[in-house]
Design a protein around this motif. Structure first.
Motif, PDB file in Angstrom:
ATOM      1  N   UNK A 528      31.539  62.546  56.046  1.00  0.00           N
ATOM      2  CA  UNK A 528      30.861  63.329  54.634  1.00  0.00           C
ATOM      3  C   UNK A 528      31.473  64.895  55.621  1.00  0.00           C
ATOM      4  N   UNK A 529      31.241  66.014  55.264  1.00  0.00           N
ATOM      5  CA  UNK A 529      31.894  66.739  55.226  1.00  0.00           C
ATOM      6  C   UNK A 529      30.833  68.110  55.717  1.00  0.00           C
ATOM      7  N   UNK A 530      31.397  68.744  56.573  1.00  0.00           N
ATOM      8  CA  UNK A 530      30.428  70.539  56.780  1.00  0.00           C
ATOM      9  C   UNK A 530      28.582  70.123  57.151  1.00  0.00           C
ATOM     10  N   UNK A 531      28.552  69.295  58.186  1.00  0.00           N
ATOM     11  CA  UNK A 531      27.249  68.677  58.886  1.00  0.00           C
ATOM     12  C   UNK A 531      26.426  69.383  59.379  1.00  0.00           C
ATOM     13  N   UNK A 532      25.632  69.398  58.147  1.00  0.00           N
ATOM     14  CA  UNK A 532      24.472  70.665  58.678  1.00  0.00           C
ATOM     15  C   UNK A 532      24.605  72.329  58.862  1.00  0.00           C
ATOM     16  N   UNK A 533      25.679  72.151  57.572  1.00  0.00           N
ATOM     17  CA  UNK A 533      26.628  74.025  58.036  1.00  0.00           C
ATOM     18  C   UNK A 533      25.365  75.143  57.629  1.00  0.00           C
TER      19      UNK A 533
END
Length: 558
Positions: A528-533
């Motif tokens: 996935x991308x941008x963890x808890x962004x």
């Protein structure tokens, strides 16, 4: 005919057994370990209790070991460093504690030029040991399974903790960071000596968990480690964690001095008295005062003993030192519920049937954000309650409390560290992960994911060494983790190496922020991308833009 069969049988047995190192020459003298059979043609040579430095002086840097004559039988773990027990009621360990353990995998012929992984344990800088948590005969950090299955040499290291490892006046009188100097001495010893054990001194990885991960982070940032190792892995901790650095060390030192009868108006007199005090009494004086905090603050405030910016080993605030880490390949991550245990202390209702109230959530935020004042409480609350709706599910409110503490204490600082590493990197690679295996701890609510430190049992191969208390899915996960971690140690890329992995793990870069979710059912959807962004952005931008109340609270990540 019978003699012939016996001869063939004995030759077959010899062929089926792996090679053994026997006696090894180190800079201090000869050592002899013990070979452990791991299966057909496979064994691990284990050396326990090799001294990497002399008995340290009180609040002094470690000194070289004078060496020994004859052959040192390295078959028993040595004492842990002097520390309080888990229940904080007494002390255990010794001042003579600077020893390490080496696990060398063998096949049919002696191993040569193997990658080396040096592990630093956690324990809030208060406790821990290289052979911690013994269960069914083996320590949690026993390196045999990881060495054998991963094809790497594992080294576990003792270092000073608590008052004896991290007390500081914030100046040259008691500079602090003695535990970090111990770790550095161990890393340097391994670099100088590991070739004799079949290791490659130019392909070393240091890794650690919690306070051990913060330690790894500081070893990366310190100018003293240039050329000593090549890669680093931090698990649930980085130097930027709010509990990873003492901001006001003299205040804590005065508190400990008061407890042992050494408080003086003149700091030099106080330090003189402290240096003459009993190490056991000093160690007990550094224990956690749990009853002083219950109902009045947050558990983070209990974690007082930690590294300091000493102008030497740590020359500046950690966020300004990532240029020193530019040459190291770096892998970092957290567990999905790293903060749950701490949240359960701060807001006990999250693990009980009764509802968790808005006031309790705001009380937790008040404790975490007190250096920013009341403005931060409503600001953070609005972000974390935004998905609740008008009639929030009680379980969602409880999980949000655990998420707040996970984000603040572990996840956000780790994401900042990954970004700083990628921004400063000079060809070195960066990788991000989220460990999300459901908890094996009984009695917790269903929404609880991976607790703090739960990944260690898999990484160190417990589902293989203690198969009766695990299921096949746990062995799958252990195999995945050992493969990723040891591939990274070999090549700088967790997906590449001679250990097969279930999913390619993409690199974290300056502009692209993928992470791998690690559990037992990994697939292409594990990336996935941008963890808890949204939450990372809140803490790094909105929260940091709020004014700080006191001048001495400036620093950290803002």
């Amino acid at each position: 005919m019978r003699m012939m069969l016996l001869l063939v049988f004995s030759i077959g047995l010899n062929l089926a057994s792996a090679a053994k190192l026997g006696v090894v020459q180190t800079e201090g003298g000869q050592v002899e370990g013990k070979s452990h059979n791991m299966g057909l043609f496979r064994s691990v040579d284990v050396f326990k209790g090799i001294p990497f430095a002399d008995v340290p002086g009180k609040w002094e840097k470690p000194k070289p070991h004078p060496g020994w004559s004859g052959i040192l039988k390295a078959t028993k773990y040595r004492d842990r460093c002097l520390q309080v027990t888990l229940l904080q009621t007494k002390t255990q360990g010794s001042e003579d504690c600077l020893y390490l353990n080496i696990f060398v995998p063998q096949r049919g012929s002696l191993s040569k030029s193997l990658p080396v992984m040096v592990y630093l344990y956690g324990g809030a800088f208060l406790l821990g040991a290289s052979n911690d948590v013994e269960f069914l005969g083996d320590a949690l950090y026993d390196g045999k399974e990881m060495a054998d299955r991963g094809g790497v040499i594992i080294v576990t290291v003792n270092y000073r903790v608590g008052t004896m490892g991290f007390l500081s006046t914030g100046d040259s009188r008691l500079p602090g960071n003695y535990g970090l100097w111990d770790q550095h001495a161990a890393i340097a010893w391994v670099h100088r000596n590991i070739k004799a054990f079949g290791g490659n001194p130019y392909n070393m990885t240091i890794f650690g968990q919690s306070a051990g991960a913060v330690s790894v982070s500081f070893q990366m940032l310190s100018p003293y480690n240039k050329g000593l190792f090549r890669r680093a892995i931090t698990q649930s901790g980085v130097s930027l964690c709010p509990w990873g650095l003492q901001q006001n060390p003299i205040s804590l030192t005065k508190k400990i001095a008061r407890k042992v009868g050494c408080l003086r108006a003149n700091v030099d007199d106080m330090v003189t008295c402290l240096k003459m005090s009993d190490p056991v009494g000093l160690t007990m004086a550094g224990k956690i005062d749990v009853f002083l905090i219950l109902g009045k603050g947050v558990v983070m405030d209990l974690l007082e003993l930690a590294p300091v910016v000493d102008g030497d080993f740590i020359p500046d605030e950690p966020r300004h030192l990532f240029h020193n880490a530019a040459q190291f390949d770096y892998m970092a991550g957290v567990n999905s519920m790293d903060g749950h245990f701490f949240a359960g202390v701060d807001v006990p209702s999250i693990n009980k049937r009764n509802a968790t109230t808005v006031d309790e959530v705001k009380g937790l935020l008040a404790g975490l954000t007190k250096k920013k004042g009341t403005a931060a409480i409503d600001s953070a609350y609005s972000v974390y309650s935004s998905l609740w709706g008008p009639f929030p599910d009680p379980a969602l409110v409880k999980k949000t409390v655990a998420d707040i503490e996970t984000d603040f204490l572990f996840l956000v600082p780790t994401q900042i560290a990954l970004q700083l590493h990628a921004n400063n990197s000079t060809g070195a690679r960066t990788f991000s992960y989220l460990f999300n295996m459901e908890t094996r701890i009984p009695g917790f609510p269903r929404w609880v994911g991976a607790e703090h430190a739960e990944e260690l049992q898999y990484l160190f191969g417990k589902p293989f060494s203690i198969p009766l208390i695990y299921f096949p899915r746990h062995r799958d996960l252990a195999g995945y983790m050992i493969a990723y971690w040891t591939n990274f140690a070999k090549t700088g890329d967790p997906s590449k190496g001679d250990n097969k992995v279930p999913v390619p793990w993409p690199e974290f870069t300056k502009y692209h922020h993928p992470h791998l979710t690690i559990d037992h059912k990994m697939s292409k959807y594990s990336v996935s991308y941008d963890l808890r962004s949204n939450y990372v952005d809140y803490w790094t931008q909105t929260y940091c833009s709020l004014p700080t109340i006191r001048e001495e609270d400036k620093g950290g990540n803002c």
